[in-house]
Write a protein that holds these residues in place. Structure first.
Motif: not given
Length: 304
Positions: A221-230
């Motif tokens: 989830x952290x990688x997905x959130x990091x990618x999408x948000x940035x």
């Protein structure tokens, strides 16, 4: 300049208040008490804040221990921390422009621009490289457009890297320019920027753990959130990306099957981590700078 900056920050705070209201409306009129009524481990929240703070200090090392060792640690703190705080308070990432004001007066505009662009360009590359790790880790739980965009970014970065090598071998002038910038100091800068973003990614993971999510799933989830948000935050928008950041987090968690009533408090907490870290750091850096300016002015007046 002090008066102008004070006005800008005051206006920014007013805009931020309006944006919080608009973000609340956009996210379904949520009650902020949703976050505090959730089952949150606040010790893990504090750990996420401290990790975020650590990431900021790695970023501060970029100048005194990287590309410009003539800059003091204090000046570097003001360039980085006040600029980041201003980005939380002002729209359209206006804090990037404020960074120019904190360089020593002897620094020319082209030199300031170069010193800001070098770590800024490194940011983009590091963010994309870390985000691309989300493709193998969480491709099945990400928006197809995001996955496609990250794959295209990987191809573009690879092509650019090959192009730089080829042009550097064939064009002497370009090769000399590469030698000018590819120094040990720049290598250290890349390392500091990379460590900074890794800590911010870990901070997001710990923030997700604060909601008692399974650790392995929280990593994905952290990688997905990091990618999408940035990726979304590359586009300048509201102060601190209010509303935009929350939308990116809710969208990311949706593909993991996290319902919106649960995803919204998670998004709020991850955003609160940023404010809890950057507002105190930026305020201290700014006030310290003012104190040093007054002290220097007083010393100069006495010496005349």
């Amino acid at each position: 300049m002090k008066k102008k900056m004070g006005i800008k920050i005051a206006v920014g705070l007013a805009i931020t208040t309006v944006m919080i209201y608009m973000a609340a409306r956009a996210l379904g009129g949520f009650d902020p008490r949703m976050l505090f009524s959730s089952n949150v481990n606040w010790w893990l929240f504090l750990s996420a804040v401290l990790l975020f703070v650590g990431g900021q200090f790695f970023r501060v090392f970029v100048y005194p221990y990287g590309i410009d060792r003539k800059l003091s640690f204090g000046i570097s703190c003001r360039i980085v921390l006040v600029g980041n705080m201003a980005n939380l308070l002002l729209p359209l990432r206006a804090g990037e422009g404020l960074r120019f004001a904190f360089f020593p007066p002897r620094y020319s505009a082209p030199r300031r621009t170069r010193l800001l662009m070098m770590p800024g360009g490194t940011d983009v590359v590091v963010i994309l490289l870390l985000s691309m790790l989300a493709v193998p880790l969480a491709a099945g739980n990400m928006h197809p457009s995001t996955v496609h965009m990250l794959k295209m970014a990987g191809i573009i970065l690879a092509v650019l890297a090959v192009a730089v090598v080829v042009v550097g071998l064939l064009v002497g002038r370009f090769r000399r320019m590469i030698h000018r910038y590819c120094t040990l100091g720049f290598a250290r800068t890349v390392g500091w920027v990379f460590c900074s973003w890794v800590l911010l990614l870990i901070s997001s993971w710990v923030g997700l753990l604060a909601f008692q999510l399974p650790p392995a799933e929280a990593i994905r989830m952290a990688f997905a959130v990091f990618a999408t948000s940035n990726i979304i935050m590359f586009i300048p928008s509201s102060p601190g990306g209010l509303g935009v950041f929350e939308y990116a987090v809710v969208l990311s968690l949706h593909f993991f099957g996290v319902p919106e009533p649960t995803a919204i408090p998670i998004a709020l907490l991850l955003h609160l981590v940023q404010y809890a870290a950057l507002l105190p750091l930026g305020t201290v850096a700014y006030l310290t700078g003012l104190h040093l300016q007054r002290h220097a002015a007083t010393a100069l007046h006495k010496s005349v």
